[in-house]
Design a protein around this motif. Structure first.
Motif, PDB file in Angstrom:
ATOM      1  N   GLY A  23      48.607 131.456  52.322  1.00 54.73           N
ATOM      2  CA  GLY A  23      47.630 132.308  51.643  1.00 54.73           C
ATOM      3  C   GLY A  23      47.530 133.616  52.396  1.00 54.73           C
ATOM      4  O   GLY A  23      47.934 133.717  53.552  1.00 54.73           O
ATOM      5  N   THR A 162      35.617 136.437  41.084  1.00 55.90           N
ATOM      6  CA  THR A 162      36.426 136.973  42.185  1.00 55.90           C
ATOM      7  C   THR A 162      35.715 138.063  42.985  1.00 55.90           C
ATOM      8  O   THR A 162      35.751 138.076  44.207  1.00 55.90           O
ATOM      9  N   PHE A 198      41.535 143.417  42.446  1.00 57.29           N
ATOM     10  CA  PHE A 198      42.202 142.203  42.931  1.00 57.29           C
ATOM     11  C   PHE A 198      42.457 141.221  41.789  1.00 57.29           C
ATOM     12  O   PHE A 198      43.538 140.633  41.700  1.00 57.29           O
ATOM     13  N   GLN A 199      41.470 141.050  40.900  1.00 56.03           N
ATOM     14  CA  GLN A 199      41.654 140.078  39.817  1.00 56.03           C
ATOM     15  C   GLN A 199      42.541 140.639  38.701  1.00 56.03           C
ATOM     16  O   GLN A 199      43.273 139.886  38.058  1.00 56.03           O
ATOM     17  N   LYS A 216      52.319 129.701  43.290  1.00 53.02           N
ATOM     18  CA  LYS A 216      51.533 128.987  42.278  1.00 53.02           C
ATOM     19  C   LYS A 216      52.207 129.214  40.935  1.00 53.02           C
ATOM     20  O   LYS A 216      53.014 130.145  40.803  1.00 53.02           O
ATOM     21  N   ARG A 273      50.581 144.456  46.048  1.00 53.74           N
ATOM     22  CA  ARG A 273      50.952 143.105  46.484  1.00 53.74           C
ATOM     23  C   ARG A 273      51.835 142.392  45.455  1.00 53.74           C
ATOM     24  O   ARG A 273      51.706 142.593  44.258  1.00 53.74           O
TER      25      ARG A 273
HETATM   26  C1  IPE Z   1      43.504 133.523  44.247  1.00 55.61           C
HETATM   27  O1  IPE Z   1      43.137 134.171  45.415  1.00 55.61           O
HETATM   28  C2  IPE Z   1      42.298 133.285  43.408  1.00 55.61           C
HETATM   29  C3  IPE Z   1      41.630 134.513  42.984  1.00 55.61           C
HETATM   30  C4  IPE Z   1      40.382 134.733  43.214  1.00 55.61           C
HETATM   31  C5  IPE Z   1      42.375 135.513  42.237  1.00 55.61           C
HETATM   32  P1  IPE Z   1      44.227 134.743  46.438  1.00 55.61           P
HETATM   33  O2  IPE Z   1      45.258 135.516  45.692  1.00 55.61           O
HETATM   34  O3  IPE Z   1      43.497 135.468  47.522  1.00 55.61           O
HETATM   35  O4  IPE Z   1      44.887 133.419  47.019  1.00 55.61           O
HETATM   36  P2  IPE Z   1      45.409 133.110  48.504  1.00 55.61           P
HETATM   37  O5  IPE Z   1      44.202 132.988  49.372  1.00 55.61           O
HETATM   38  O6  IPE Z   1      46.290 134.244  48.943  1.00 55.61           O
HETATM   39  O7  IPE Z   1      46.151 131.814  48.375  1.00 55.61           O
END
Ligand code: IPE
Ligand code: IPE
Ligand code: MG
Ligand code: MG
Ligand code: MG
Length: 275
Positions: A23, A162, A198-199, A216, A273
């Motif tokens: 992560g 988020t 981010f979302q 994922k 990213r």
């Molecule tokens: C995924 O979070 C879930 C969301 C809130 C979009 P991240 O993209 O930060 O997941 P990790 O922590 O890097 O696995």
């Protein structure tokens, strides 16, 4: 996190499975970057920053459950319920959340941070509770069954599921730095734009990337009829939104004392990213 050899071994193994799989560690990084930008002593925010990763990991474990997003893969590994069964996955989520709160209650340890810790606990529990992240998760699931695809509802979901935890991680960093109310509110303007960016990026990656890169499953949102940015606005306009929100975050960070340290760069990371 307790060692796998400690009772109950299965639970601790499950907690560590999800937490240590990898992560980006984005929420603790934000907490540390905010603390540093606003002048906290080096290392002070390190332990509580881990509290945010514990809470975030809990949200992922539960998000992936068969009753929710029913996801087989997370952080490049089979999901908790696939490895340990649903009951243990639910309980591992419960225990990660609880440990996260405990860490935030304990750290930073020096007495002069007592007031900051209480304020962090208050804002974090509000951010993830029934009118915060959990509300966002409920609305996200309910929206799967709705025919109408409202842009306003989409913003509400993304900000809640988020944005709220991201803003809380930043605010905590500011509070450990004993920042002024003005700086905290500027930091939150950054967090609002960043959380949404981010979302939006997460939604785009689900369409534009693959499981190998993401760690994922990809393409899961359309399959589940999720209310996402690309579903409402299309891919091109979602990229425009993303770019706008990243710039908004960069501008907000630059208005912080000292130009926001690493925070502008972290906003650019969200736009660029690949996982
Ligand atoms: C995924 O979070 C879930 C969301 C809130 C979009 P991240 O993209 O930060 O997941 P990790 O922590 O890097 O696995
Ligand atoms: C998850 O959103 C948000 C939380 C875990 C609170 P998603 O369902 O879009 O996250 P991914 O895509 O499974 O990581
Ligand atoms: Mg989800
Ligand atoms: Mg999901
Ligand atoms: Mg997603």
């Amino acid at each position: 996190v307790p060692d796998e050899s400690r009772w109950p071994e299965t639970l601790h193994r499950a907690m560590r499975h999800s937490l240590l799989a990898g992560g980006k560690r984005f929420r603790p990084i934000l907490c540390l970057a905010a603390a540093e930008a606003l002048g906290a002593p080096a290392g002070l925010a390190l332990a509580p920053a881990c509290g945010f990763e514990l809470i975030h990991t809990y949200s992922l474990v539960h998000d992936d459950l068969p009753a929710m997003d029913d996801a087989p893969l997370r952080r490049g590994a089979p999901t908790s319920h696939v490895v340990f069964g649903e009951a243990i996955a639910i309980l591992a989520g419960d225990a990660l959340l609880t440990l996260g709160i405990a860490v935030l209650a304990r750290h930073p340890e020096p007495e002069r941070y007592a007031a900051a810790k209480i304020r962090v606990l208050k804002l974090v529990t509000e951010a993830i509770g029934s009118e915060g992240m959990t509300a966002g998760q409920v609305a996200d699931l309910e929206a799967e069954r709705e025919v109408s695809r409202s842009g306003q509802r989409l913003l509400t979901i993304h900000e809640a599921k988020t944005g709220r935890l991201i803003r809380a991680a930043l605010a905590a960093g500011g509070l450990y730095a004993l920042a002024s109310e003005e700086a905290l509110s500027q930091l939150d303007a950054y967090g609002r734009a960043l959380g949404l960016a981010f979302q939006i990026k997460d939604d785009l990656l689900d369409i534009e990337s693959d499981a190998e890169t993401l760690g994922k499953r990809a393409g899961a949102d359309a399959a589940a009829h999720k209310l996402t940015f690309p579903a409402v606005w299309g891919i091109e306009r979602s990229h425009l939104w993303l770019g706008e929100k990243v710039e908004e975050a960069v501008e907000a960070a630059r208005k912080l004392p000292g130009g926001g340290g690493k925070l502008p760069e972290l906003a650019r990371f969200v736009g660029a990213r690949r996982s």
